[in-house]
Write a protein that holds these residues in place. Structure first.
Motif, PDB file in Angstrom:
ATOM      1  N   LEU A  89      -3.054  10.072   2.027  1.00 55.38           N
ATOM      2  CA  LEU A  89      -3.042   9.874   3.481  1.00 55.38           C
ATOM      3  C   LEU A  89      -2.676   8.416   3.747  1.00 55.38           C
ATOM      4  O   LEU A  89      -3.431   7.510   3.386  1.00 55.38           O
ATOM      5  CB  LEU A  89      -4.429  10.189   4.055  1.00 55.38           C
ATOM      6  CG  LEU A  89      -4.963  11.598   3.751  1.00 55.38           C
ATOM      7  CD1 LEU A  89      -6.446  11.693   4.104  1.00 55.38           C
ATOM      8  CD2 LEU A  89      -4.174  12.636   4.520  1.00 55.38           C
ATOM      9  N   ASP A  90      -1.488   8.195   4.320  1.00 60.47           N
ATOM     10  CA  ASP A  90      -1.033   6.822   4.567  1.00 60.47           C
ATOM     11  C   ASP A  90      -1.201   6.506   6.056  1.00 60.47           C
ATOM     12  O   ASP A  90      -0.346   6.839   6.870  1.00 60.47           O
ATOM     13  CB  ASP A  90       0.423   6.663   4.123  1.00 60.47           C
ATOM     14  CG  ASP A  90       0.849   5.193   4.045  1.00 60.47           C
ATOM     15  OD1 ASP A  90       0.100   4.336   4.551  1.00 60.47           O
ATOM     16  OD2 ASP A  90       1.928   4.922   3.486  1.00 60.47           O
ATOM     17  N   GLU A  91      -2.318   5.914   6.384  1.00 62.05           N
ATOM     18  CA  GLU A  91      -2.685   5.564   7.762  1.00 62.05           C
ATOM     19  C   GLU A  91      -2.517   6.724   8.744  1.00 62.05           C
ATOM     20  O   GLU A  91      -1.917   6.566   9.810  1.00 62.05           O
ATOM     21  CB  GLU A  91      -1.826   4.379   8.240  1.00 62.05           C
ATOM     22  CG  GLU A  91      -2.060   3.115   7.456  1.00 62.05           C
ATOM     23  CD  GLU A  91      -1.370   1.926   8.099  1.00 62.05           C
ATOM     24  OE1 GLU A  91      -1.648   1.679   9.290  1.00 62.05           O
ATOM     25  OE2 GLU A  91      -0.566   1.274   7.441  1.00 62.05           O
ATOM     26  N   PRO A  92      -3.043   7.906   8.416  1.00 61.11           N
ATOM     27  CA  PRO A  92      -2.769   9.067   9.257  1.00 61.11           C
ATOM     28  C   PRO A  92      -3.410   8.978  10.640  1.00 61.11           C
ATOM     29  O   PRO A  92      -2.956   9.633  11.569  1.00 61.11           O
ATOM     30  CB  PRO A  92      -3.384  10.225   8.470  1.00 61.11           C
ATOM     31  CG  PRO A  92      -4.475   9.590   7.674  1.00 61.11           C
ATOM     32  CD  PRO A  92      -3.965   8.225   7.320  1.00 61.11           C
ATOM     33  N   LYS A 119       0.829  -1.213   0.000  1.00 57.37           N
ATOM     34  CA  LYS A 119       0.000   0.000   0.000  1.00 57.37           C
ATOM     35  C   LYS A 119       0.867   1.268   0.000  1.00 57.37           C
ATOM     36  O   LYS A 119       0.610   2.198  -0.764  1.00 57.37           O
ATOM     37  CB  LYS A 119      -0.945   0.002   1.212  1.00 57.37           C
ATOM     38  CG  LYS A 119      -1.883  -1.195   1.233  1.00 57.37           C
ATOM     39  CD  LYS A 119      -2.802  -1.182   2.433  1.00 57.37           C
ATOM     40  CE  LYS A 119      -2.089  -1.353   3.760  1.00 57.37           C
ATOM     41  NZ  LYS A 119      -1.373  -2.647   3.918  1.00 57.37           N
ATOM     42  N   SER A 120       1.893   1.295   0.862  1.00 61.81           N
ATOM     43  CA  SER A 120       2.753   2.490   0.894  1.00 61.81           C
ATOM     44  C   SER A 120       3.539   2.597  -0.415  1.00 61.81           C
ATOM     45  O   SER A 120       3.819   3.702  -0.888  1.00 61.81           O
ATOM     46  CB  SER A 120       3.697   2.438   2.094  1.00 61.81           C
ATOM     47  OG  SER A 120       2.935   2.521   3.278  1.00 61.81           O
ATOM     48  N   THR A 121       3.874   1.451  -0.988  1.00 66.86           N
ATOM     49  CA  THR A 121       4.552   1.459  -2.293  1.00 66.86           C
ATOM     50  C   THR A 121       3.657   2.165  -3.313  1.00 66.86           C
ATOM     51  O   THR A 121       4.133   2.992  -4.110  1.00 66.86           O
ATOM     52  CB  THR A 121       4.846   0.003  -2.731  1.00 66.86           C
ATOM     53  OG1 THR A 121       5.661  -0.602  -1.730  1.00 66.86           O
ATOM     54  CG2 THR A 121       5.541  -0.043  -4.081  1.00 66.86           C
TER      55      THR A 121
HETATM   56 MG   LIG Z   1       2.401   1.093   4.730  1.00 67.35          MG
END
Ligand SMILES: [Mg+2]
Ligand SMILES: Nc1ncnc2c1ncn2[C@@H]1O[C@H](COP(=O)(O)OP(=O)(O)OP(=O)(O)O)[C@@H](O)[C@H]1O
Length: 284
Positions: free
Chosen positions: A180-183, A66-68
């Motif tokens: 927004l990455d797991e904010p 996901k972050s990728t």
């Molecule tokens: Mg991640």
């Protein structure tokens, strides 16, 4: 005949059919990282479209990529294979019109909250004068309920307040895409729900296209108009759920039969993603 990418009247554009209308168009993306043990395939056939002004939540097993995906959209990386396009144009490098917020707000301790929020305007080219920059930052602070905290240092704020400040910093340069990455992942349940409501207020005022990475299915249906479930690594798009306009927008709506049904469907899809290899799924 279609013009080849980068040629003819479409110079710099790609003739993508449906994808051309999307703000973010990701098509059959494959990507591996180089590790001491050899290539680690992380994405394998990921496809995703986000319409202008849309808000898509991406959920999937831990470590599935996901972050990728966020790094590919922001142009911090280019995929080994496949297409990542914004406004119909292939993303080839970092874009200054993307705003990002992460689980850890990473505010600079030696700067005040105001100066932290102004940071992107010092880096990204813009025409705002000093007083306009401060006005913009003050406006965003008021939008997230942090008026009066301009001169505080990050350590003087609670976790939720720091995340609100980081949201202001992500938005200060009026990005067209907000990632927004797991904010809200590290916040307690009450603070998180408070921030969900703030997000709706922000979304009503700021015209961005949003991508939210989350592990919280309630958060995904509360905030997004579409939820995309990724398979286990190497990830591809496994399932897409459209959240109707009538979807949860008040916390109490998370307890309606419609919301429960959406959550059950998503939970089932996550179980499939966690326990089945993507190849098995295809032949199931
Ligand atoms: Mg991640
Ligand atoms: N720079 C890198 N070099 C090598 N491997 C990497 C690199 N970045 C990520 N990985 C690996 O790639 C996989 C996907 O990482 P990524 O951070 O995209 O997953 P994620 O879905 O965001 O995970 P999480 O849910 O835990 O945040 C993981 O196995 C991770 O260890």
């Amino acid at each position: 005949m279609m013009a080849a990418p980068g040629q003819g009247p479409w110079r710099g554009f790609f003739v993508l059919g449906v994808g051309m209308q999307s703000k973010i168009h990701i098509e059959d993306v494959h990507h591996s990282y180089t590790t001491p043990d050899g290539p680690l395939p992380v994405l394998a056939g990921l496809t995703l479209d986000v319409q202008e002004g849309g808000f898509v939540a991406v959920v999937g097993p831990s470590g599935c990529g996901k972050s990728t995906l966020t790094r590919l959209i922001s142009g911090l990386m280019v995929p080994d294979q496949g297409l990542v396009a914004i406004d119909g144009q292939r993303v080839k490098g970092p874009r200054s019109t993307v705003g990002m917020a992460f689980q850890n707000p990473v505010l600079l301790e030696w700067r005040t909250i105001m100066d932290n929020i102004l940071l992107p305007l010092e880096i990204v080219p813009n025409k705002l004068g000093k007083s306009e920059r401060i006005e913009r930052a003050r406006y965003l602070l008021s939008l997230v309920g942090l008026s009066g905290f301009e001169d505080k240092r990050p350590s003087e704020l609670s976790g939720g307040m720091r995340q609100r400040a980081s949201l202001c910093r992500a938005l200060v340069h009026s990005p067209d895409i907000l990632i927004l990455d797991e904010p809200f992942g590290a916040l307690d349940a009450f603070t998180r729900e408070d921030l969900w409501q703030t997000m709706h207020e922000v979304k009503d005022q700021e015209p961005f296209t949003g991508v939210l990475i989350t592990h919280d299915l309630r958060e995904s249906i509360f905030l997004a108009d579409q939820v995309v479930v990724l398979s286990g690594r190497p990830a591809k798009t496994q399932f897409t759920l459209d959240v109707p306009n009538t979807g949860p927008r008040d916390l109490e709506h998370l307890y309606t039969p419609e919301a429960s049904e959406m959550l059950a469907v998503l939970r089932h899809q996550i179980e499939i993603a966690q326990h089945r290899a993507p190849a098995e799924e295809e032949t199931a």
